[in-house]
Design a protein around this motif. Structure first.
Motif, PDB file in Angstrom:
ATOM      1  N   PRO A   9     -48.275  65.573 -10.623  1.00 21.31           N
ATOM      2  CA  PRO A   9     -47.375  66.721 -10.572  1.00 21.31           C
ATOM      3  C   PRO A   9     -48.016  67.988 -10.013  1.00 21.31           C
ATOM      4  O   PRO A   9     -47.327  68.805  -9.398  1.00 21.31           O
ATOM      5  N   LEU A  10     -49.331  68.153 -10.182  1.00 24.85           N
ATOM      6  CA  LEU A  10     -49.975  69.364  -9.648  1.00 24.85           C
ATOM      7  C   LEU A  10     -49.976  69.390  -8.119  1.00 24.85           C
ATOM      8  O   LEU A  10     -49.798  70.447  -7.519  1.00 24.85           O
ATOM      9  N   THR A  11     -50.195  68.239  -7.480  1.00 24.12           N
ATOM     10  CA  THR A  11     -50.194  68.247  -6.012  1.00 24.12           C
ATOM     11  C   THR A  11     -48.806  68.584  -5.481  1.00 24.12           C
ATOM     12  O   THR A  11     -48.680  69.228  -4.448  1.00 24.12           O
ATOM     13  N   ASP A  12     -47.783  68.164  -6.209  1.00 20.18           N
ATOM     14  CA  ASP A  12     -46.406  68.485  -5.830  1.00 20.18           C
ATOM     15  C   ASP A  12     -46.128  69.967  -6.057  1.00 20.18           C
ATOM     16  O   ASP A  12     -45.681  70.682  -5.154  1.00 20.18           O
ATOM     17  N   ALA A  13     -46.413  70.452  -7.256  1.00 21.20           N
ATOM     18  CA  ALA A  13     -46.095  71.830  -7.610  1.00 21.20           C
ATOM     19  C   ALA A  13     -46.897  72.859  -6.812  1.00 21.20           C
ATOM     20  O   ALA A  13     -46.362  73.875  -6.375  1.00 21.20           O
ATOM     21  N   LEU A  14     -48.178  72.589  -6.615  1.00 18.98           N
ATOM     22  CA  LEU A  14     -49.035  73.584  -5.976  1.00 18.98           C
ATOM     23  C   LEU A  14     -49.148  73.441  -4.466  1.00 18.98           C
ATOM     24  O   LEU A  14     -49.267  74.442  -3.752  1.00 18.98           O
ATOM     25  N   PHE A  15     -49.132  72.206  -3.970  1.00 21.02           N
ATOM     26  CA  PHE A  15     -49.428  71.988  -2.557  1.00 21.02           C
ATOM     27  C   PHE A  15     -48.301  71.342  -1.761  1.00 21.02           C
ATOM     28  O   PHE A  15     -48.446  71.073  -0.577  1.00 21.02           O
ATOM     29  N   ARG A  16     -47.167  71.041  -2.424  1.00 23.47           N
ATOM     30  CA  ARG A  16     -46.000  70.424  -1.760  1.00 23.47           C
ATOM     31  C   ARG A  16     -46.317  69.030  -1.216  1.00 23.47           C
ATOM     32  O   ARG A  16     -45.708  68.574  -0.258  1.00 23.47           O
ATOM     33  N   VAL A  17     -47.303  68.369  -1.816  1.00 25.89           N
ATOM     34  CA  VAL A  17     -47.664  67.004  -1.440  1.00 25.89           C
ATOM     35  C   VAL A  17     -47.081  66.073  -2.495  1.00 25.89           C
ATOM     36  O   VAL A  17     -47.434  66.162  -3.672  1.00 25.89           O
ATOM     37  N   ASP A  18     -46.178  65.199  -2.070  1.00 26.97           N
ATOM     38  CA  ASP A  18     -45.511  64.310  -3.017  1.00 26.97           C
ATOM     39  C   ASP A  18     -46.348  63.095  -3.368  1.00 26.97           C
ATOM     40  O   ASP A  18     -46.206  62.541  -4.461  1.00 26.97           O
ATOM     41  N   ALA A  19     -47.200  62.658  -2.462  1.00 28.76           N
ATOM     42  CA  ALA A  19     -48.072  61.509  -2.705  1.00 28.76           C
ATOM     43  C   ALA A  19     -49.183  61.528  -1.663  1.00 28.76           C
ATOM     44  O   ALA A  19     -49.107  62.252  -0.671  1.00 28.76           O
ATOM     45  N   TRP A  20     -50.219  60.720  -1.902  1.00 23.85           N
ATOM     46  CA  TRP A  20     -51.300  60.630  -0.924  1.00 23.85           C
ATOM     47  C   TRP A  20     -51.978  59.284  -1.029  1.00 23.85           C
ATOM     48  O   TRP A  20     -51.889  58.591  -2.037  1.00 23.85           O
ATOM     49  N   ILE A  21     -52.645  58.942   0.053  1.00 27.22           N
ATOM     50  CA  ILE A  21     -53.506  57.767   0.091  1.00 27.22           C
ATOM     51  C   ILE A  21     -54.709  58.168   0.941  1.00 27.22           C
ATOM     52  O   ILE A  21     -54.561  58.609   2.079  1.00 27.22           O
ATOM     53  N   GLY A  22     -55.886  58.070   0.358  1.00 27.19           N
ATOM     54  CA  GLY A  22     -57.086  58.510   1.074  1.00 27.19           C
ATOM     55  C   GLY A  22     -56.940  59.971   1.473  1.00 27.19           C
ATOM     56  O   GLY A  22     -56.640  60.825   0.654  1.00 27.19           O
ATOM     57  N   CYS A  23     -57.136  60.232   2.769  1.00 25.68           N
ATOM     58  CA  CYS A  23     -57.008  61.598   3.287  1.00 25.68           C
ATOM     59  C   CYS A  23     -55.666  61.823   3.979  1.00 25.68           C
ATOM     60  O   CYS A  23     -55.543  62.696   4.841  1.00 25.68           O
ATOM     61  N   ARG A  24     -54.675  61.045   3.626  1.00 26.72           N
ATOM     62  CA  ARG A  24     -53.326  61.194   4.196  1.00 26.72           C
ATOM     63  C   ARG A  24     -52.387  61.698   3.110  1.00 26.72           C
ATOM     64  O   ARG A  24     -52.237  61.063   2.065  1.00 26.72           O
ATOM     65  N   ALA A  25     -51.764  62.837   3.365  1.00 26.45           N
ATOM     66  CA  ALA A  25     -50.831  63.451   2.421  1.00 26.45           C
ATOM     67  C   ALA A  25     -49.406  63.211   2.894  1.00 26.45           C
ATOM     68  O   ALA A  25     -49.104  63.369   4.081  1.00 26.45           O
ATOM     69  N   LEU A  26     -48.534  62.852   1.968  1.00 28.16           N
ATOM     70  CA  LEU A  26     -47.139  62.567   2.292  1.00 28.16           C
ATOM     71  C   LEU A  26     -46.230  63.585   1.621  1.00 28.16           C
ATOM     72  O   LEU A  26     -46.356  63.855   0.425  1.00 28.16           O
ATOM     73  N   SER A  27     -45.319  64.131   2.399  1.00 27.41           N
ATOM     74  CA  SER A  27     -44.287  65.022   1.871  1.00 27.41           C
ATOM     75  C   SER A  27     -42.927  64.430   2.199  1.00 27.41           C
ATOM     76  O   SER A  27     -42.719  63.890   3.284  1.00 27.41           O
ATOM     77  N   LEU A  28     -42.040  64.555   1.255  1.00 23.50           N
ATOM     78  CA  LEU A  28     -40.676  64.073   1.405  1.00 23.50           C
ATOM     79  C   LEU A  28     -39.768  65.278   1.288  1.00 23.50           C
ATOM     80  O   LEU A  28     -39.903  66.072   0.363  1.00 23.50           O
ATOM     81  N   ARG A  29     -38.858  65.419   2.251  1.00 26.68           N
ATOM     82  CA  ARG A  29     -37.949  66.563   2.168  1.00 26.68           C
ATOM     83  C   ARG A  29     -36.635  66.270   2.857  1.00 26.68           C
ATOM     84  O   ARG A  29     -36.537  65.396   3.709  1.00 26.68           O
ATOM     85  N   VAL A  30     -35.654  67.056   2.450  1.00 29.04           N
ATOM     86  CA  VAL A  30     -34.337  67.011   3.078  1.00 29.04           C
ATOM     87  C   VAL A  30     -34.251  68.254   3.947  1.00 29.04           C
ATOM     88  O   VAL A  30     -34.503  69.369   3.483  1.00 29.04           O
ATOM     89  N   GLY A  31     -33.932  68.074   5.224  1.00 23.17           N
ATOM     90  CA  GLY A  31     -33.848  69.207   6.142  1.00 23.17           C
ATOM     91  C   GLY A  31     -32.841  70.235   5.671  1.00 23.17           C
ATOM     92  O   GLY A  31     -31.717  69.896   5.303  1.00 23.17           O
ATOM     93  N   ASN A  32     -33.260  71.479   5.649  1.00 21.17           N
ATOM     94  CA  ASN A  32     -32.405  72.571   5.224  1.00 21.17           C
ATOM     95  C   ASN A  32     -33.018  73.847   5.783  1.00 21.17           C
ATOM     96  O   ASN A  32     -34.099  74.241   5.367  1.00 21.17           O
ATOM     97  N   ARG A  33     -32.336  74.469   6.723  1.00 25.93           N
ATOM     98  CA  ARG A  33     -32.920  75.642   7.403  1.00 25.93           C
ATOM     99  C   ARG A  33     -33.271  76.772   6.447  1.00 25.93           C
ATOM    100  O   ARG A  33     -34.184  77.538   6.688  1.00 25.93           O
TER     101      ARG A  33
END
Length: 195
Positions: free
Chosen positions: A112-136
């Motif tokens: 939850p901290l990576t989500d709350a603080l860094f907007r990273v929903d998940a990661w593997i190794g040095c790859r960070a994944l963000s999930l979002r719905v487009g909204n201007r």
């Protein structure tokens, strides 16, 4: 409820409790031992001591403050239900995506901290994944909105991270969780695995 009603109280559209939504959702999952239905989550927020402290009481206090300032109570309550409902749907979308990518062999980690603080929903190794719905208004593509992008927040990290995003078009159906398609998930799995 109509989107216009739900998003017409500015102080609530942008409202976040001091204890991030993602933390409250994770506590609820740990408490009940499963991903909660909306009704279970609502019960947690209204009647569990941790749920009350992190979400129930802060949301009620925000509604009370707005009503005292002249906002009709029904309007403030409807907007808060809309806001919390959207956060709940976002959490379900993240859980679904994590499970689907793990089923595709991607051993993602979450916190939850990576989500709350860094907007990273998940990661593997040095790859960070963000999930979002487009909204201007909030964030879409590379365009700035009110939400910061993880690429900005973690730009100085050493060693550097690689960033990947699954961006969905805006939802069109009320009352249904908007999740990535199999195509979105297959493409993300291929990128994250480097294939």
């Amino acid at each position: 409820m109509k989107r216009a009603d739900g998003e017409s109280v500015r102080e609530i559209v942008d409202w976040h409790p001091n204890f991030a939504f993602t933390h409250t959702f994770h506590i609820c999952v740990e408490r009940i031992g499963a991903v909660p239905t909306y009704q279970q989550f609502r019960e947690f927020a209204l009647h569990d001591a941790d749920g009350q402290r992190t979400l129930g009481h802060p949301s009620k206090e925000t509604i009370r403050r707005l009503v005292d300032a002249g906002c009709p109570q029904w309007h403030a309550q409807a907007a808060m239900r809309w806001r919390i409902g959207n956060a709940y749907y976002g959490f379900l979308r993240e859980v679904y995506t994590l499970v689907q990518l793990r089923l595709r062999g991607i051993d993602l980690s979450v916190h939850p901290l990576t989500d709350a603080l860094f907007r990273v929903d998940a990661w593997i190794g040095c790859r960070a994944l963000s999930l979002r719905v487009g909204n201007r208004k909030f964030r879409e593509g590379a365009n700035a909105g009110r939400k910061s992008r993880p690429e900005q927040l973690l730009a100085d990290l050493e060693p550097p991270l690689q960033f990947d995003t699954i961006e969905l078009e805006a939802a069109t159906t009320f009352g249904q969780v908007h999740v990535p398609t199999a195509v979105h998930l297959d493409q993300a799995a291929a990128r994250l695995s480097g294939t």
